[in-house]
Motif scaffolding. Structure first.
Motif, PDB file in Angstrom:
ATOM      1  N   ALA B 328       0.837  -1.205   0.000  1.00  0.00           N
ATOM      2  CA  ALA B 328       0.000   0.000   0.000  1.00  0.00           C
ATOM      3  C   ALA B 328       0.869   1.252   0.000  1.00  0.00           C
ATOM      4  N   GLY B 329       1.828   1.272  -0.914  1.00  0.00           N
ATOM      5  CA  GLY B 329       2.684   2.440  -1.020  1.00  0.00           C
ATOM      6  C   GLY B 329       3.314   2.462  -2.392  1.00  0.00           C
ATOM      7  N   THR B 330       3.680   3.649  -2.893  1.00  0.00           N
ATOM      8  CA  THR B 330       4.267   3.770  -4.214  1.00  0.00           C
ATOM      9  C   THR B 330       5.682   4.302  -4.097  1.00  0.00           C
ATOM     10  N   VAL B 331       6.634   3.525  -4.623  1.00  0.00           N
ATOM     11  CA  VAL B 331       8.030   3.934  -4.572  1.00  0.00           C
ATOM     12  C   VAL B 331       8.204   5.258  -5.299  1.00  0.00           C
ATOM     13  N   ASN B 332       8.982   6.162  -4.731  1.00  0.00           N
ATOM     14  CA  ASN B 332       9.195   7.464  -5.334  1.00  0.00           C
ATOM     15  C   ASN B 332      10.567   7.955  -4.890  1.00  0.00           C
ATOM     16  N   GLN B 333      11.396   8.384  -5.833  1.00  0.00           N
ATOM     17  CA  GLN B 333      12.722   8.877  -5.439  1.00  0.00           C
ATOM     18  C   GLN B 333      12.704  10.370  -5.135  1.00  0.00           C
ATOM     19  N   THR B 334      11.518  11.009  -5.306  1.00  0.00           N
ATOM     20  CA  THR B 334      11.360  12.399  -4.873  1.00  0.00           C
ATOM     21  C   THR B 334      10.248  12.425  -3.830  1.00  0.00           C
ATOM     22  N   ALA B 335       9.900  13.628  -3.356  1.00  0.00           N
ATOM     23  CA  ALA B 335       8.884  13.713  -2.312  1.00  0.00           C
ATOM     24  C   ALA B 335       7.475  13.759  -2.877  1.00  0.00           C
ATOM     25  N   ILE B 336       7.311  14.421  -4.044  1.00  0.00           N
ATOM     26  CA  ILE B 336       5.967  14.739  -4.528  1.00  0.00           C
ATOM     27  C   ILE B 336       5.388  13.570  -5.318  1.00  0.00           C
ATOM     28  N   PRO B 337       4.199  13.110  -4.940  1.00  0.00           N
ATOM     29  CA  PRO B 337       3.643  11.914  -5.586  1.00  0.00           C
ATOM     30  C   PRO B 337       3.219  12.178  -7.025  1.00  0.00           C
ATOM     31  N   GLU B 338       3.277  11.128  -7.783  1.00  0.00           N
ATOM     32  CA  GLU B 338       2.789  11.105  -9.151  1.00  0.00           C
ATOM     33  C   GLU B 338       1.332  11.590  -9.138  1.00  0.00           C
ATOM     34  N   GLY B 339       0.947  12.362 -10.147  1.00  0.00           N
ATOM     35  CA  GLY B 339      -0.442  12.816 -10.186  1.00  0.00           C
ATOM     36  C   GLY B 339      -0.582  14.250  -9.716  1.00  0.00           C
ATOM     37  N   SER B 340       0.372  14.721  -8.922  1.00  0.00           N
ATOM     38  CA  SER B 340       0.338  16.114  -8.514  1.00  0.00           C
ATOM     39  C   SER B 340       0.836  16.970  -9.681  1.00  0.00           C
ATOM     40  N   PHE B 341       0.322  18.201  -9.772  1.00  0.00           N
ATOM     41  CA  PHE B 341       0.797  19.118 -10.804  1.00  0.00           C
ATOM     42  C   PHE B 341       2.307  19.326 -10.675  1.00  0.00           C
ATOM     43  N   TRP B 342       2.821  19.250  -9.441  1.00  0.00           N
ATOM     44  CA  TRP B 342       4.215  19.574  -9.158  1.00  0.00           C
ATOM     45  C   TRP B 342       5.155  18.380  -9.294  1.00  0.00           C
ATOM     46  N   ALA B 343       4.609  17.207  -9.628  1.00  0.00           N
ATOM     47  CA  ALA B 343       5.427  15.995  -9.642  1.00  0.00           C
ATOM     48  C   ALA B 343       6.357  15.955 -10.857  1.00  0.00           C
ATOM     49  N   ASN B 344       7.542  15.397 -10.671  1.00  0.00           N
ATOM     50  CA  ASN B 344       8.477  15.176 -11.772  1.00  0.00           C
ATOM     51  C   ASN B 344       8.906  13.727 -11.759  1.00  0.00           C
TER      52      ASN B 344
END
Lengths: 313, 524
Positions: B328-344
Motif C-alpha cells: 500500500a505504497g508507491t516507490v518514489n525517489q522524490t517527495a511529490i507523488p505522481e499525479g500532482s501538478f508539481w510531480a516530476n
C-alpha cells in the motif's frame, strides 16, 4: 478505633505529600520536551516559546511546583497541557468507567477463584485439582490483549455485544452491562486465575493447622470444618491479595482498555506519558496513590472485623 | 460539553432537526412542513425534492484527538473531526488539490503580488447564529499570528490582515507568496472562527461554519449534528458519531457487524482480505505523505555525499516499500507523488551493489557502521528500517536500528544527536511545503544540516515566483539536486486506506487524507 483511623489518615497525608514531590521532580528528569511533542512538525522557535509561556513551563520549577501543589490541595489539579481541559474534570470523567471495569472484573475473578480454589483445596492432587490447576495456568498464560481480540472477533458478534466503548450506568444500565462485560471477562479471567492459586494454597495451609486437626478429631463434619475453621482463617491473606488486585485494577488496565476502546484511567495516563502532559500525569499518579492508600486502609480495617485478635492489639 | 452523551435515537434526532427547521422558518410542525427544505438561506439549493438527511454515520478513528481548537491542535485525528465543522477561505479540490473557493468567493492579486483581496461569500452563518464578516477572518488570522499558535509560520510573509469592507479582506505581504492559498486553505488549521469566540474555550467547543456542528465530546468519541443553516448543500446525513477505536480488529469487526460505518483503522495486512469482503468498500489512493531517511551531514561519515549516495544505490526500494506497507505504497525517489501538478519523473538511482561498494571504498568508508534512529510511533518506518538493515548488510555496512520513543526522537532530532533518522512528512500540498524548510541552509526542519548554495538560490527564487510553470521548473531543478545529493533519501508515498460499509455512498478517500462527510448518504 478512632485514634487508629486518625493516625492512618495522617500517615496517608504524609505519603501523598511525598508522592507529589517525587512525581513532580522525577517528571522533570524524563527526556522528551512536551512543547516539541505538542507542536510536532509545526515546531519553530517562536511558536515553541509562545506555547511554553502559555503553559507556564517557562516559570522556575519551584514556582511551578508550589502553584500545582497549592491547587491540588483544593482539588484543582491544573489544566491538561494536551487537551486544554481541567485535569480534575478529565479524571472524574473516566473514573466511573474505570470503577465499573474494576468492580466487574473482581466479581468475575471471585466467581472463578472461590469455587475453583475451594474444590482444589478439598481434594488436593486429585483429578479435579489437576483440571483446576491446568485451567488457572491457562488463564494466567493467555495474554490479555489476545484474549480481548478473540472475544471481540468471535464472541461479540455471537452475543450481539458492542466491540468497544463505554455507556454510563446512569444513562442506560443495560448498555452499561453490555459494554463492560467483555473487558471485565478479559481482566477477570487473568485475575481470577491468579486468585484461584492463592485460594487453594491458603486453604491448604489453613487446613494443616493444629486446631483444624483437633476439630476433625472431635468428629466435626468436613464441610463444617471447612466453613468454620479453615475458610475463616484463610480469609486474612486472601483479603490482602484481593485488595492489591483491586487497587491495581482501579489504576487502570491499559492494554485491555486500548483493545476495547474503553475510556478508562489507564489509557488516559498512557496518553499523558506519550505527550509528556505533566499536569495530567501528576494528577493521575496522585489519584492512583490515593486509591492504593484507601484500599490498603480498608483491607487493614477489615482485619479487625475478620479477626478479633487484630482489634485488641 | 464534557458530559458524555449517548446518541439519541434516529427518530428523536429527526424530530428535533425538523422542529428546529420549522422554528427557523417560523412554521408549525406539520406533515407539509416535513417536505420543506430546512434551509433558510438556500443559496445553492437547485434540485428541489432533495431527500431529507437520514441516519447517523458511525466513524471509527484509529487515533484520539487531543483537543478541538483548530488553531492549536496538531493532531491529525482532531482534524478528521474538524474537517466537517470548520471552513477556510479556500479548499483543496478532491480531484487534484488545486484551490477552490470556499468562504471566499473570489480573490484578486495586485500587480506587484503584494496585496491579495478576498471577497467573502454572502449569507454564511456560524453555528452560534452569527453572520460571517471580514472581522471574523481578521480575528482568526490575527489570533494565530499574535498568539504564535501552531500555524503562525504559515503567515511568515504576511504584513497585515485588514477588513477593507464588510465582506472584503485584504492581506498585505512583505514579499510575493505564490503559495498563499495553500498556506491559508491547505487544511482546517487555518479555520475561520467567529470574532466573538474570544470568550469561548475553543479547545472543547467548536463554532464553525461547516456542514456539521460539534455537539458533544467525551473520552471515547465526539458527536456531530448536521447544521441546518449551512451555506452549501445540506448534508445527506443527520450527524456523525465518531468513536476512538485504537484496536483495528475491533474496528473491522464493527464494520462487518454494521455497528461502524466508516474507519481509517485498516492495517495494511488486511487490505487484501477486505477487498474481497462483501458489504465493505475499500478506498485507496496515493497520498501526499512521504517516508524518507535523513543522514547527519554535519559530521563524518555522512558529510561526504558519496557515502550517502552509496546507501541510496545499495537499497532495493520496492522491497523496502513492500516491507513497510504490504503493497500500500508507491516507490518514489522524490517527495511529490505522481499525479500532482508539481510531480516530476526523476529516479536516478538504480540498485547496484557493486557501484555502492566502490563508492564506499573510494570514500574510505568500507565496513561502515551507523545507527538509524526511528520513532516507535511510526510503524512503517520501523518495518522499513529492518529491511534496509538487511540490504545494507549485503554490502558490508552495519546499520543498527535504534527505535526510540517519539518524544525522545524529537529531542534528539532537534539537537542533531543522530547518525541518521527515518520519518515521514504528512499533509503537504505546495512544493514549498515539500522542499523549502527541509533543505534550505539552516531551514527550520533541516535537521540533517544540508547546505548547497545552488539549492538555496533555487528554493528562494521559487518561493516568490508567481508564474506557475516557471515555479514548477525551479522546484524541479532544486529537487534534482536534493535527490542527487541525497539530502533526504526518499522511499515511498504511502496510500490513504479507508474502509466503509456498502450502505455508505458519496464518500471518497482523498490524497490529502481529509475526512469529509459533507456529501455522504446512508442507506438504512
Amino acid at each position: 478505633m478512632a485514634t487508629y483511623l486518625a493516625s492512618r489518615v495522617a500517615q496517608a497525608a504524609v505519603v501523598l505529600a511525598g508522592v507529589a514531590v517525587l512525581v513532580f521532580s522525577i517528571l522533570q528528569l524524563v527526556p522528551g520536551d512536551p512543547v516539541r511533542i505538542a507542536l510536532g512538525t509545526r515546531y519553530t522557535e517562536e511558536t515553541g516559546a509562545a506555547l511554553r509561556e502559555r503553559a507556564g513551563l517557562d516559570e522556575p520549577l519551584l514556582v511551578q511546583f508550589l502553584g500545582w501543589a497549592g491547587g491540588a490541595l483544593t482539588g484543582d489539579l491544573g489544566v491538561s497541557f494536551r487537551s486544554g481541559e481541567p485535569v480534575t474534570a478529565l479524571i472524574l470523567e473516566r473514573l466511573p468507567a474505570t470503577m465499573s471495569l474494576a468492580g466487574m472484573s473482581i466479581l468475575v475473578a471471585l466467581l472463578i477463584a472461590v469455587p475453583l480454589g475451594t474444590i482444589s483445596a478439598l481434594r488436593p492432587r486429585s483429578v479435579v485439582d489437576g483440571v483446576a490447576t491446568v485451567v488457572s495456568q491457562a488463564g494466567i498464560s493467555i495474554p490479555d490483549f489476545w484474549m480481548g481480540i478473540l472475544l471481540i472477533v468471535f464472541v461479540a458478534p455471537l452475543l450481539a455485544l458492542p466491540t468497544g466503548g463505554y455507556t454510563p450506568l446512569t444513562e442506560d444500565p443495560a448498555g452499561w452491562l453490555r459494554a463492560v462485560v467483555l473487558p471485565a471477562v478479559t481482566v477477570g479471567v487473568t485475575s481470577g486465575s491468579v486468585l484461584t492459586r492463592f485460594v487453594r494454597s491458603s486453604l491448604l495451609e489453613a487446613s494443616g493447622a493444629e486446631h483444624v486437626r483437633t476439630a476433625r478429631s472431635k468428629g466435626l463434619a468436613p464441610p463444617a470444618v471447612m466453613a468454620w475453621h479453615v475458610m475463616r482463617n484463610a480469609l486474612l491473606p486472601f483479603v490482602t491479595v484481593l485488595g492489591v488486585q483491586l487497587a491495581y485494577l482501579l489504576s487502570g488496565v491499559v492494554v485491555v482498555e486500548i483493545v476495547f476502546s474503553y475510556p478508562g484511567l489507564g489509557e488516559l495516563a498512557l496518553q499523558a506519558v506519550q505527550s509528556r502532559d505533566f499536569p495530567l500525569l501528576q494528577g493521575a499518579v496522585l489519584l492512583f496513590a490515593c486509591v492504593f492508600l484507601l484500599v490498603n486502609l480498608l483491607v487493614d480495617l477489615s482485619y479487625a472485623v475478620l479477626d478479633p485478635r487484630v482489634g485488641t492489639r | 460539553m464534557r458530559t458524555p452523551r449517548a446518541l439519541p435515537l434516529v427518530a428523536t434526532t429527526a424530530g428535533l432537526a425538523l422542529f428546529l427547521a420549522a422554528c427557523s422558518t417560523g412554521e408549525g410542525v406539520d406533515a407539509e412542513g416535513l417536505e420543506e427544505a430546512p434551509k433558510a438561506s438556500a443559496s445553492t439549493d437547485e434540485g428541489a425534492g432533495a431527500p431529507a438527511p437520514e441516519g447517523v454515520l458511525v466513524a471509527a478513528l484509529a487515533n484520539t484527538p487531543d483537543q478541538f481548537d483548530p488553531h492549536v491542535t496538531t493532531s491529525q485525528a482532531s482534524f478528521q473531526v474538524l474537517e466537517n465543522v470548520y471552513d477556510t477561505l479556500v479548499v483543496p479540490s478532491a480531484e487534484d488539490l488545486t484551490f477552490e473557493p470556499s468562504l471566499a468567493e473570489e480573490w484578486t492579486t495586485s500587480d506587484d503580488g503584494l496585496q491579495w483581496v478576498f471577497t467573502l461569500r454572502d449569507g454564511v452563518t456560524f453555528h452560534d447564529g452569527s453572520e460571517l464578516d471580514a472581522e471574523d477572518v481578521v480575528y482568526s488570522y490575527t489570533r494565530i499570528i499574535e498568539e504564535e499558535l501552531s500555524n503562525a509560520f504559515r503567515f511568515g510573509t504576511v504584513e497585515s490582515v485588514e477588513a477593507t469592507g464588510e465582506n472584503e479582506v485584504t492581506m498585505t505581504l512583505t514579499e510575493e507568496t505564490p503559495n498563499l492559498l495553500a498556506n491559508i486553505g491547505g487544511f482546517k488549521g487555518m479555520a475561520i472562527v467567529p470574532s466573538e469566540s474570544a470568550e469561548l474555550d475553543l479547545a472543547t467547543q467548536a463554532v464553525g461554519t461547516g456542514p456539521f456542528e460539534l455537539v458533544s465530546t467525551s473520552a471515547g468519541g465526539a458527536t456531530l449534528e448536521a447544521f441546518d443553516d449551512y451555506w452549501g448543500e445540506a448534508p445527506g446525513i443527520e450527524g456523525v458519531e465518531y468513536r476512538y477505536v485504537a484496536e483495528s480488529a475491533a474496528a473491522l469487526t464493527g464494520l462487518e457487524n454494521g455497528d461502524i460505518h466508516w474507519s481509517d483503522n485498516v492495517p495494511a495486512q488486511s487490505i487484501e482480505q477486505l477487498d474481497e469482503q462483501e458489504g465493505v468498500e475499500l478506498g485507496r489512493t496515493s497520498s501526499t505523505d512521504y517516508h524518507y531517511t535523513a543522514f547527519n551531514q554535519t559530521r563524518p561519515p555522512f558529510d561526504d555525499p558519496d557515502v550517502r549516495r552509496a546507501i541510496a544505490l545499495a537499497v532495493d526500494r520496492e522491497a523496502v516499500a513492500e516491507g513497510a506497507t504490504f503493497g500500500a505504497g508507491t516507490v518514489n525517489q522524490t517527495a511529490i507523488p505522481e499525479g500532482s501538478f508539481w510531480a516530476n519523473d526523476y529516479a536516478p538511482f538504480e540498485q547496484d551493489a557493486a557501484a555502492a561498494e566502490q563508492l564506499l571504498a573510494d570514500a574510505g568508508a568500507e565496513g561502515l557502521q551507523f545507527s538509524l534512529m526511528v520513532p516507535d510511533s511510526d510503524e512503517p518506518a520501523v518495518a522499513a528500517a529492518q529491511v534496509v538493515a538487511s540490504q545494507l548488510a549485503d554490502i558490508g555496512v552495519t546499520m543498527t536500528v535504534d527505535t526510540v520513543e517519539t518524544g525522545i526522537f524529537l529531542d534528539r532530532q532537534g539537537q542533531g544527536d543522530f547518525d541518521a533518522f527515518s520519518w515521514a512528512w504528512i499533509g503537504n500540498i505546495d512544493p514549498f511545503d515539500y522542499y523549502h524548510a527541509q533543505h534550505i541552509t539552516d531551514g527550520g526542519f533541516n535537521f540533517q544540516g544540508y547546505s548547497n548554495p545552488e539549492v538555496d538560490e533555487l528554493l528562494t527564487q521559487a518561493a516568490a515566483e508567481t508564474d506557475e510553470d516557471a515555479r514548477k521548473e525551479l522546484y524541479a531543478e532544486a529537487e534534482q539536486l536534493i535527490v542527487d545529493d541525497v539530502s533526504y533519501l526518499y522511499w515511498f508515498n504511502p496510500d490513504v486506506v479507508e474502509a466503509w460499509s456498502s450502505s455508505v455512498s458519496g464518500y471518497e478517500a482523498r490524497p490529502d487524507s481529509a475526512v469529509n462527510f459533507e456529501t455522504v448518504t446512508l442507506e438504512s
